[in-house]
Design a protein around this motif. Structure first.
Motif, PDB file in Angstrom:
ATOM      1  N   THR A 283       1.608  24.509   3.862  1.00  0.00           N
ATOM      2  CA  THR A 283       1.316  25.473   4.921  1.00  0.00           C
ATOM      3  C   THR A 283      -0.125  25.938   4.820  1.00  0.00           C
ATOM      4  O   THR A 283      -0.803  26.091   5.823  1.00  0.00           O
ATOM      5  CB  THR A 283       2.275  26.679   4.823  1.00  0.00           C
TER       6      THR A 283
ATOM      7  N   SER B 226      -2.710  25.409   7.751  1.00  0.00           N
ATOM      8  CA  SER B 226      -3.313  26.607   8.307  1.00  0.00           C
ATOM      9  C   SER B 226      -4.827  26.453   8.359  1.00  0.00           C
ATOM     10  O   SER B 226      -5.458  26.773   9.362  1.00  0.00           O
ATOM     11  CB  SER B 226      -2.930  27.825   7.472  1.00  0.00           C
TER      12      SER B 226
ATOM     13  N   TYR C 116      -7.197  26.371  11.731  1.00  0.00           N
ATOM     14  CA  TYR C 116      -8.367  27.242  11.878  1.00  0.00           C
ATOM     15  C   TYR C 116      -9.638  26.426  12.060  1.00  0.00           C
ATOM     16  O   TYR C 116     -10.532  26.813  12.804  1.00  0.00           O
ATOM     17  CB  TYR C 116      -8.515  28.179  10.685  1.00  0.00           C
TER      18      TYR C 116
ATOM     19  N   GLU D  40      -1.092  33.795  11.959  1.00  0.00           N
ATOM     20  CA  GLU D  40      -1.587  32.442  12.195  1.00  0.00           C
ATOM     21  C   GLU D  40      -2.076  32.316  13.631  1.00  0.00           C
ATOM     22  O   GLU D  40      -1.657  33.066  14.498  1.00  0.00           O
ATOM     23  CB  GLU D  40      -0.473  31.418  11.952  1.00  0.00           C
TER      24      GLU D  40
END
Length: 104
Positions: free
Chosen positions: A12, A16, A20, A71
């Motif tokens: 994760t 993530s 981004y 998120e």
């Protein structure tokens, strides 16, 4: 032996960061279009500003209490608005305050 939750946390984290990264690159382009002009540092500095701006936008949403899960999502208009706003803030700071100090 690693547990499944520990492995998922690592995956994760990587996903993530990649989200981004892509989100920030797009936001950097949009912020550059909104704030045109000579960009000291070129593409790489603008890309870095966009990526950090996406993180800053998510942080601003968290501070304001309107973050849904911490998120970014490509389908959330608030994520786009705050990420672009974060990139614009950092681009302004870079162009007006920091870049002139490096160009002396």
């Amino acid at each position: 032996m690693m547990t499944t939750s520990f492995i998922m946390l690592g995956i994760t984290g990587v996903w993530s960061f990649l989200v981004y990264l892509v989100f920030g690159l797009i936001c950097a382009g949009i912020a550059k279009a909104i704030m045109p002009g000579k960009d000291p540092g070129g593409f790489w500095v603008t890309a870095l500003i966009g990526i950090v701006g996406a993180y800053l936008g998510a942080y601003m949403r968290t501070i304001l209490g309107i973050s849904h899960d911490g998120e970014v999502s490509f389908f959330s208009p608030l994520d786009w608005i705050f990420s672009i706003l974060g990139a614009l803030i950092l681009l302004f700071i870079w162009k007006k305050l920091l870049a002139p100090m490096f160009n002396k």
